[in-house]
Design a protein around this motif. Structure first.
Motif, PDB file in Angstrom:
ATOM      1  N   ASN A 132      13.975  36.415  37.051  1.00  0.00           N
ATOM      2  CA  ASN A 132      14.929  35.445  36.516  1.00  0.00           C
ATOM      3  C   ASN A 132      14.314  34.784  35.289  1.00  0.00           C
ATOM      4  O   ASN A 132      13.845  33.644  35.369  1.00  0.00           O
ATOM      5  N   PRO A 133      14.291  35.481  34.155  1.00  0.00           N
ATOM      6  CA  PRO A 133      13.577  34.958  32.989  1.00  0.00           C
ATOM      7  C   PRO A 133      14.288  33.766  32.362  1.00  0.00           C
ATOM      8  O   PRO A 133      15.509  33.649  32.400  1.00  0.00           O
ATOM      9  N   SER A 134      13.473  32.919  31.755  1.00  0.00           N
ATOM     10  CA  SER A 134      14.023  31.797  30.995  1.00  0.00           C
ATOM     11  C   SER A 134      14.531  32.326  29.644  1.00  0.00           C
ATOM     12  O   SER A 134      14.272  33.472  29.261  1.00  0.00           O
ATOM     13  N   THR A 135      15.222  31.473  28.930  1.00  0.00           N
ATOM     14  CA  THR A 135      15.709  31.853  27.600  1.00  0.00           C
ATOM     15  C   THR A 135      14.540  32.166  26.676  1.00  0.00           C
ATOM     16  O   THR A 135      14.589  33.117  25.888  1.00  0.00           O
ATOM     17  N   ALA A 136      13.471  31.386  26.775  1.00  0.00           N
ATOM     18  CA  ALA A 136      12.289  31.621  25.939  1.00  0.00           C
ATOM     19  C   ALA A 136      11.641  32.966  26.275  1.00  0.00           C
ATOM     20  O   ALA A 136      11.208  33.690  25.368  1.00  0.00           O
ATOM     21  N   GLN A 137      11.577  33.313  27.559  1.00  0.00           N
ATOM     22  CA  GLN A 137      11.013  34.609  27.945  1.00  0.00           C
ATOM     23  C   GLN A 137      11.887  35.758  27.450  1.00  0.00           C
ATOM     24  O   GLN A 137      11.382  36.777  26.993  1.00  0.00           O
ATOM     25  N   ARG A 138      13.187  35.579  27.533  1.00  0.00           N
ATOM     26  CA  ARG A 138      14.098  36.623  27.033  1.00  0.00           C
ATOM     27  C   ARG A 138      13.934  36.784  25.518  1.00  0.00           C
ATOM     28  O   ARG A 138      13.909  37.889  24.997  1.00  0.00           O
ATOM     29  N   ALA A 139      13.791  35.669  24.795  1.00  0.00           N
ATOM     30  CA  ALA A 139      13.581  35.727  23.343  1.00  0.00           C
ATOM     31  C   ALA A 139      12.241  36.381  23.018  1.00  0.00           C
ATOM     32  O   ALA A 139      12.142  37.176  22.076  1.00  0.00           O
ATOM     33  N   ALA A 140      11.203  36.066  23.795  1.00  0.00           N
ATOM     34  CA  ALA A 140       9.895  36.695  23.573  1.00  0.00           C
ATOM     35  C   ALA A 140       9.960  38.187  23.839  1.00  0.00           C
ATOM     36  O   ALA A 140       9.310  38.979  23.144  1.00  0.00           O
ATOM     37  N   ALA A 192       3.454  37.516  28.446  1.00  0.00           N
ATOM     38  CA  ALA A 192       2.495  37.748  29.533  1.00  0.00           C
ATOM     39  C   ALA A 192       1.902  36.424  30.014  1.00  0.00           C
ATOM     40  O   ALA A 192       1.780  36.195  31.220  1.00  0.00           O
ATOM     41  N   ALA A 193       1.557  35.540  29.081  1.00  0.00           N
ATOM     42  CA  ALA A 193       0.984  34.244  29.456  1.00  0.00           C
ATOM     43  C   ALA A 193       1.997  33.385  30.211  1.00  0.00           C
ATOM     44  O   ALA A 193       1.617  32.596  31.083  1.00  0.00           O
ATOM     45  N   SER A 194       3.280  33.535  29.908  1.00  0.00           N
ATOM     46  CA  SER A 194       4.293  32.752  30.623  1.00  0.00           C
ATOM     47  C   SER A 194       4.479  33.234  32.060  1.00  0.00           C
ATOM     48  O   SER A 194       4.943  32.487  32.908  1.00  0.00           O
ATOM     49  N   MET A 195       4.093  34.479  32.338  1.00  0.00           N
ATOM     50  CA  MET A 195       4.221  35.019  33.691  1.00  0.00           C
ATOM     51  C   MET A 195       2.950  34.825  34.511  1.00  0.00           C
ATOM     52  O   MET A 195       2.991  34.847  35.731  1.00  0.00           O
ATOM     53  N   VAL A 196       1.830  34.693  33.820  1.00  0.00           N
ATOM     54  CA  VAL A 196       0.545  34.500  34.483  1.00  0.00           C
ATOM     55  C   VAL A 196      -0.059  33.238  33.886  1.00  0.00           C
ATOM     56  O   VAL A 196      -0.645  33.287  32.809  1.00  0.00           O
ATOM     57  N   PRO A 197       0.083  32.112  34.563  1.00  0.00           N
ATOM     58  CA  PRO A 197      -0.310  30.829  33.981  1.00  0.00           C
ATOM     59  C   PRO A 197      -1.745  30.761  33.461  1.00  0.00           C
ATOM     60  O   PRO A 197      -2.005  30.095  32.475  1.00  0.00           O
ATOM     61  N   MET A 198      -2.689  31.484  34.048  1.00  0.00           N
ATOM     62  CA  MET A 198      -4.081  31.390  33.603  1.00  0.00           C
ATOM     63  C   MET A 198      -4.400  32.326  32.436  1.00  0.00           C
ATOM     64  O   MET A 198      -5.490  32.303  31.902  1.00  0.00           O
TER      65      MET A 198
END
Length: 194
Positions: free
Chosen positions: A73-81, A147-153
């Motif tokens: 369920n991606p955010s708008t920012a993830q979809r844009a990225a 990738a960073a938005s999916m893996v916080p570290m």
């Protein structure tokens, strides 16, 4: 010089530029309206042994240590990225083909050794020279951020895509444009002398 072949080539490149442009727009519109998962590959953990699997965020599925990460369920920012990882090269190709088509049109209408052709060759060369690393950076940054938005570290930093050899082709076109412009100036001086 075979102007018939050059006209056909100019028309073909214009058609390809339009096709790539439509592909760019169609992909952007359909992807923004899509409600499916977005995925990105990262080799951040390629040499790591992690107990308990990858430290992914909520709703993210990881397929291996050379991870293919998918956000359901991606955010708008993830979809844009995700689009930023797909579309820059399509836009680059469309504009480059359009500039090349305009260059060929100038060759057909005025001949190959004119100031207009030299200017258009220089513009194409600068576009390829500057657009190649810019498109590569946009793709790299988009994929890194996704990738960073999916893996916080994870913060893998920006990367540049592979076709950097196009920079050399762009610089060669800039140099040829300058040489042609100087040749046109010399020809005009010679015609004025005679």
């Amino acid at each position: 010089m075979n102007t018939r072949f050059t006209k056909i080539l100019a028309s073909l490149t214009l058609g390809l530029a339009i096709l790539w442009g439509l592909t760019f727009l169609g992909t952007a519109v359909s992807h923004l309206g899509d409600d499916g998962a977005v995925c990105v590959k990262t080799g951040f953990w390629a040499n790591a042994t992690l107990e308990g699997g990858l430290p992914v965020g909520q709703g993210v599925e990881a397929s291996s240590s050379t991870a293919r990460l998918c956000q359901n369920n991606p955010s708008t920012a993830q979809r844009a990225a995700d689009l930023g990882g797909q579309l820059p090269w399509t836009l680059f190709a469309s504009v480059a083909l359009l500039l090349f088509s305009r260059l060929l049109d100038a060759v057909v209408s005025e001949g190959p050794f004119t100031d207009k052709v030299a200017r258009r060759l220089t513009v194409l060369g600068w576009f390829v020279t500057l657009g190649t690393p810019l498109a590569g950076l946009v793709v790299g940054w988009s994929q890194s951020w996704l990738a960073a938005s999916m893996v916080p570290m994870l913060d893998s930093g920006p990367t540049v895509s592979d076709p950097q050899v196009l920079i050399l082709a762009g610089l060669a076109a800039v140099i040829m444009g300058k040489i042609m412009r100087e040749g046109v100036r010399m020809r005009e001086d010679l015609e004025g002398t005679i």
